[in-house]
Write an enzyme that holds these catalytic residues in place. Structure first.
Site, PDB file in Angstrom:
ATOM      1  N   GLY A  38       0.831  -1.195   0.000  1.00  0.00           N
ATOM      2  CA  GLY A  38       0.000   0.000   0.000  1.00  0.00           C
ATOM      3  C   GLY A  38       0.869   1.250   0.000  1.00  0.00           C
ATOM      4  CB  SER A  77      -3.667  -9.975   0.676  1.00  0.00           C
ATOM      5  OG  SER A  77      -2.906 -10.925  -0.057  1.00  0.00           O
ATOM      6  CE1 TYR A 147      -3.871 -12.271  -3.555  1.00  0.00           C
ATOM      7  CE2 TYR A 147      -4.664 -13.325  -5.553  1.00  0.00           C
ATOM      8  CZ  TYR A 147      -4.780 -12.342  -4.601  1.00  0.00           C
ATOM      9  OH  TYR A 147      -5.799 -11.421  -4.684  1.00  0.00           O
ATOM     10  NE  ARG A 188      -2.898  -5.806  -9.635  1.00  0.00           N
ATOM     11  CZ  ARG A 188      -3.641  -5.516  -8.560  1.00  0.00           C
ATOM     12  NH1 ARG A 188      -4.745  -6.194  -8.319  1.00  0.00           N
ATOM     13  NH2 ARG A 188      -3.266  -4.558  -7.726  1.00  0.00           N
TER      14      ARG A 188
END
Length: 314
Positions: A38, A77, A147, A188
């Site tokens: 984050g 996460s 994950y 991503r």
């Protein structure tokens, strides 16, 4: 008295948007985040907000906070392959130790508990589109297992606390969320494509680009999550946009919307990369009266606009 929410991972991409929305709706919000993936910049615009408390701490220690909560949201996460592969143990702990710690807070306070799960619990699916009843095709030993299996365990312990201790849980399976505040370097597809296109650099495409994804804009995702939070449905419930596209189509659309001169550069495909991804959202529609509203052109345009002005500020 004001309703109080605890958001673990509230400085992350999805968590920060949830923080915005709950504050807008009048909640008192406590965010805990260790900032592994984050960014405090995601909450910088809220720095002086009187109903927000930000605590830089591990979510597994949130039980030490001297507050009673009405809603506990677990969004703590790493979520992108490069990030969870760089932090494999922390990712496993996010699904196990952190989930149990937050469930115990919800049990203690009689709070509603929302678990952020993922379409990755379906693995490389043999059922299409993916319904919540599908058990998945997941490797427990491959690189992505840190994950995938962490999220599967998180779902399992959440249902164990529900059945054994009566905790009011809701499990949401998120599909391919995108939008402003994504980490430009998280690996991503959308941030990688947009970052490259804005620099007129080659767009990295892994495999032949024919594997599919179903992109859901962050505003729609938050609507779905909070609709689940406002209910007493346990789920799991898919929240995603069923509009399925190939990664090649998405890359070409990003080039078009940015006006870029980028070309597409093909790379080897990652191990266990899913071939197809599309949610069946029948449950969300029937149980939560939820449907996505932002189409991919609007969503990508808004995302690109944000990256033009904020993409290098992380």
């Amino acid at each position: 008295m004001l309703s109080k929410a605890l958001i673990a991972g509230g400085a992350g991409f999805v968590g920060s948007h949830l923080t915005d929305r709950l504050l807008d709706e009048g909640w008192e919000v406590t965010v805990v985040d260790n900032l592994i993936t984050g960014f405090d910049s995601n909450l910088a615009h809220l720095a002086e907000h009187p109903r927000l408390t930000f605590l830089h701490m591990n979510a597994e220690d949130a039980g030490s906070i001297d507050e009673t909560f009405d809603l506990v949201l677990h969004f703590a996460s790493p979520a992108s392959p490069p990030r969870y592969l760089a932090h494999p143990i922390e990712t496993m702990h996010a699904g196990s130790i952190v989930t149990e710690a937050l469930l115990r807070i919800a049990e203690r306070d009689g709070a509603r508990f929302i678990l952020s799960s993922t379409s990755e619990v379906y693995g490389d699916p043999s059922v299409h589109p993916q319904t919540e009843e599908y058990w998945g095709n997941v490797s427990s030993t491959g690189p992505r297992s840190v994950y995938d299996e962490a999220k599967r365990y998180a779902e399992a312990i959440s249902f164990a606390f529900h059945r054994t201790h009566g905790v009011d849980i809701g499990v949401v399976r998120l599909f391919n969320t995108y939008g402003p505040r994504m980490d430009p370097d998280d690996g991503r597809a959308v941030p990688a494509f947009v970052k490259a296109a804005l620099a007129d650099a080659p767009i990295p495409l892994h495999g032949d680009g024919l594997q599919t994804r179903s992109l859901c804009f962050i505003d729609d995702q938050v609507d779905g999550i909070l609709a689940l939070a406002a209910s007493h449905e346990t789920g799991p419930i898919n929240i995603g946009n069923p509009h399925e596209q190939s990664l090649l189509e998405i890359a070409e659309l990003v080039i078009q919307l940015t006006g870029s001169s980028s070309t597409i550069e093909f790379h080897p495909r990652p191990v266990d990369d899913p071939e197809r991804r599309q949610p069946d959202i029948t449950k969300a529609q029937e149980l939560l009266s939820w449907n996505p509203r932002v189409d991919v052109v609007e969503g990508l345009t808004r995302t690109i606009d944000w990256f033009r002005t904020h993409g290098n500020t992380k």
